[in-house]
Scaffold this active site. Sequence first.
Site, PDB file in Angstrom:
ATOM      1  N   ASN A  43      21.734 -59.014   3.107  1.00  0.00           N
ATOM      2  CA  ASN A  43      23.141 -59.375   2.900  1.00  0.00           C
ATOM      3  C   ASN A  43      23.444 -59.878   1.490  1.00  0.00           C
ATOM      4  O   ASN A  43      24.606 -60.111   1.155  1.00  0.00           O
ATOM      5  CB  ASN A  43      23.549 -60.452   3.915  1.00  0.00           C
ATOM      6  CG  ASN A  43      23.534 -59.917   5.335  1.00  0.00           C
ATOM      7  OD1 ASN A  43      23.767 -58.737   5.556  1.00  0.00           O
ATOM      8  ND2 ASN A  43      23.237 -60.784   6.295  1.00  0.00           N
ATOM      9  N   LYS A  45      23.605 -59.928  -2.748  1.00  0.00           N
ATOM     10  CA  LYS A  45      24.028 -59.015  -3.802  1.00  0.00           C
ATOM     11  C   LYS A  45      22.829 -58.527  -4.599  1.00  0.00           C
ATOM     12  O   LYS A  45      21.844 -59.238  -4.737  1.00  0.00           O
ATOM     13  CB  LYS A  45      25.000 -59.760  -4.734  1.00  0.00           C
ATOM     14  CG  LYS A  45      25.473 -58.970  -5.939  1.00  0.00           C
ATOM     15  CD  LYS A  45      26.502 -59.774  -6.713  1.00  0.00           C
ATOM     16  CE  LYS A  45      26.732 -59.188  -8.097  1.00  0.00           C
ATOM     17  NZ  LYS A  45      27.029 -57.752  -8.084  1.00  0.00           N
ATOM     18  N   LYS A  47      21.386 -55.084  -4.429  1.00  0.00           N
ATOM     19  CA  LYS A  47      20.597 -53.959  -3.897  1.00  0.00           C
ATOM     20  C   LYS A  47      20.735 -52.717  -4.773  1.00  0.00           C
ATOM     21  O   LYS A  47      19.744 -52.116  -5.186  1.00  0.00           O
ATOM     22  CB  LYS A  47      21.038 -53.656  -2.460  1.00  0.00           C
ATOM     23  CG  LYS A  47      20.770 -54.809  -1.495  1.00  0.00           C
ATOM     24  CD  LYS A  47      21.286 -54.537  -0.104  1.00  0.00           C
ATOM     25  CE  LYS A  47      22.793 -54.646  -0.001  1.00  0.00           C
ATOM     26  NZ  LYS A  47      23.296 -56.022  -0.183  1.00  0.00           N
ATOM     27  N   THR A  48      21.981 -52.338  -5.062  1.00  0.00           N
ATOM     28  CA  THR A  48      22.209 -51.170  -5.918  1.00  0.00           C
ATOM     29  C   THR A  48      21.803 -51.470  -7.351  1.00  0.00           C
ATOM     30  O   THR A  48      21.229 -50.617  -8.032  1.00  0.00           O
ATOM     31  CB  THR A  48      23.688 -50.752  -5.862  1.00  0.00           C
ATOM     32  OG1 THR A  48      24.000 -50.329  -4.524  1.00  0.00           O
ATOM     33  CG2 THR A  48      23.973 -49.610  -6.823  1.00  0.00           C
ATOM     34  N   THR A  49      22.078 -52.688  -7.801  1.00  0.00           N
ATOM     35  CA  THR A  49      21.736 -53.067  -9.177  1.00  0.00           C
ATOM     36  C   THR A  49      20.242 -52.941  -9.426  1.00  0.00           C
ATOM     37  O   THR A  49      19.807 -52.420 -10.458  1.00  0.00           O
ATOM     38  CB  THR A  49      22.194 -54.510  -9.463  1.00  0.00           C
ATOM     39  OG1 THR A  49      23.594 -54.624  -9.190  1.00  0.00           O
ATOM     40  CG2 THR A  49      21.933 -54.892 -10.909  1.00  0.00           C
ATOM     41  N   ARG A  57      14.773 -46.906 -15.769  1.00  0.00           N
ATOM     42  CA  ARG A  57      13.360 -46.825 -16.136  1.00  0.00           C
ATOM     43  C   ARG A  57      12.865 -45.380 -16.035  1.00  0.00           C
ATOM     44  O   ARG A  57      12.154 -44.888 -16.915  1.00  0.00           O
ATOM     45  CB  ARG A  57      12.543 -47.741 -15.227  1.00  0.00           C
ATOM     46  CG  ARG A  57      11.062 -47.803 -15.571  1.00  0.00           C
ATOM     47  CD  ARG A  57      10.352 -48.779 -14.657  1.00  0.00           C
ATOM     48  NE  ARG A  57      10.793 -50.140 -14.907  1.00  0.00           N
ATOM     49  CZ  ARG A  57      10.780 -51.105 -13.994  1.00  0.00           C
ATOM     50  NH1 ARG A  57      10.378 -50.847 -12.754  1.00  0.00           N
ATOM     51  NH2 ARG A  57      11.157 -52.309 -14.303  1.00  0.00           N
ATOM     52  N   PHE A  99      35.213 -48.102   0.842  1.00  0.00           N
ATOM     53  CA  PHE A  99      34.656 -48.880   1.942  1.00  0.00           C
ATOM     54  C   PHE A  99      35.318 -48.501   3.263  1.00  0.00           C
ATOM     55  O   PHE A  99      36.473 -48.080   3.305  1.00  0.00           O
ATOM     56  CB  PHE A  99      34.827 -50.377   1.663  1.00  0.00           C
ATOM     57  CG  PHE A  99      34.078 -50.829   0.445  1.00  0.00           C
ATOM     58  CD1 PHE A  99      32.704 -50.957   0.467  1.00  0.00           C
ATOM     59  CD2 PHE A  99      34.753 -51.105  -0.737  1.00  0.00           C
ATOM     60  CE1 PHE A  99      31.993 -51.363  -0.660  1.00  0.00           C
ATOM     61  CE2 PHE A  99      34.056 -51.518  -1.867  1.00  0.00           C
ATOM     62  CZ  PHE A  99      32.684 -51.639  -1.822  1.00  0.00           C
ATOM     63  N   TRP A 101      36.547 -50.128   5.706  1.00  0.00           N
ATOM     64  CA  TRP A 101      37.779 -50.800   6.113  1.00  0.00           C
ATOM     65  C   TRP A 101      38.986 -50.295   5.321  1.00  0.00           C
ATOM     66  O   TRP A 101      40.123 -50.567   5.673  1.00  0.00           O
ATOM     67  CB  TRP A 101      37.648 -52.323   5.967  1.00  0.00           C
ATOM     68  CG  TRP A 101      37.372 -52.790   4.566  1.00  0.00           C
ATOM     69  CD1 TRP A 101      38.270 -52.993   3.564  1.00  0.00           C
ATOM     70  CD2 TRP A 101      36.090 -53.121   4.005  1.00  0.00           C
ATOM     71  NE1 TRP A 101      37.643 -53.428   2.425  1.00  0.00           N
ATOM     72  CE2 TRP A 101      36.307 -53.529   2.669  1.00  0.00           C
ATOM     73  CE3 TRP A 101      34.784 -53.132   4.522  1.00  0.00           C
ATOM     74  CZ2 TRP A 101      35.265 -53.922   1.836  1.00  0.00           C
ATOM     75  CZ3 TRP A 101      33.770 -53.525   3.684  1.00  0.00           C
ATOM     76  CH2 TRP A 101      33.996 -53.911   2.368  1.00  0.00           C
ATOM     77  N   GLU A 136      23.864 -46.955  -0.578  1.00  0.00           N
ATOM     78  CA  GLU A 136      24.602 -47.346   0.630  1.00  0.00           C
ATOM     79  C   GLU A 136      24.311 -46.449   1.834  1.00  0.00           C
ATOM     80  O   GLU A 136      25.061 -46.455   2.815  1.00  0.00           O
ATOM     81  CB  GLU A 136      26.120 -47.385   0.358  1.00  0.00           C
ATOM     82  CG  GLU A 136      26.540 -48.311  -0.757  1.00  0.00           C
ATOM     83  CD  GLU A 136      26.437 -49.796  -0.402  1.00  0.00           C
ATOM     84  OE1 GLU A 136      26.033 -50.111   0.729  1.00  0.00           O
ATOM     85  OE2 GLU A 136      26.774 -50.627  -1.248  1.00  0.00           O
TER      86      GLU A 136
END
Length: 205
Positions: A43, A45, A47-49, A57, A99, A101, A136
């Site tokens: 949960n 922040k 993950k993508t970064t 790399r 997203f 929603w 995602e």
Amino acid sequence: MTTDTNLSSEQYQKKMQRRKEIQEKRLAEASKEKGLTIVNTGNGKGKTTAALGMVVRSLGHGFRVAIVQFIKGAWEPAEKAVLSQWENQLDFLAMGEGFTWETQDRERDILNAQKAWEKAVSFINNPDYQLVLLDEVNVALKLGYLNVETVIKALQEKPQSTHVILTGRGAPTELIEIADLVTEMKLIKHPFKEQGIKAQAGIEF
């Protein structure tokens, strides 16, 4: 408990020498090479970064890379603008419409996820690509837009040298079990939730 600050110079040197010997032994024993299945979930922040750090790399090594975004896509991410300088090495496909929603259309979201998966599989099965990032995709799996068994089968049958990164919260247990590297981002504190600070350029997008 003895900390490094409580050690004498001689004790510290001996401790570091032992640590060096252990590390060198581990490195000598780790002789296998294989394409990894990497999962960034949780949960928190980042993950993508974190995945994009591996993308940069890999590009720096001259590798061919593909990114497929499964949920995001209604906006042009700043990362895409930066990564465009590697357009000869990188394929970047934003297949989502935003997203869930915001779209509020489950059938359309499922269709978009399945189209994104078809593109993802074509990259995964192409040995010219050393790294494929499925951004995602864990969310798409969690929501039932994609079949977990289908995704796992593709990962198990991928070319031996291909690395695949799967990001997003809620990664299924079955995916975690077959992955080689799993990192869970744990939320401790968030500026939006706790402090009402809006998303800001350079940090959130």
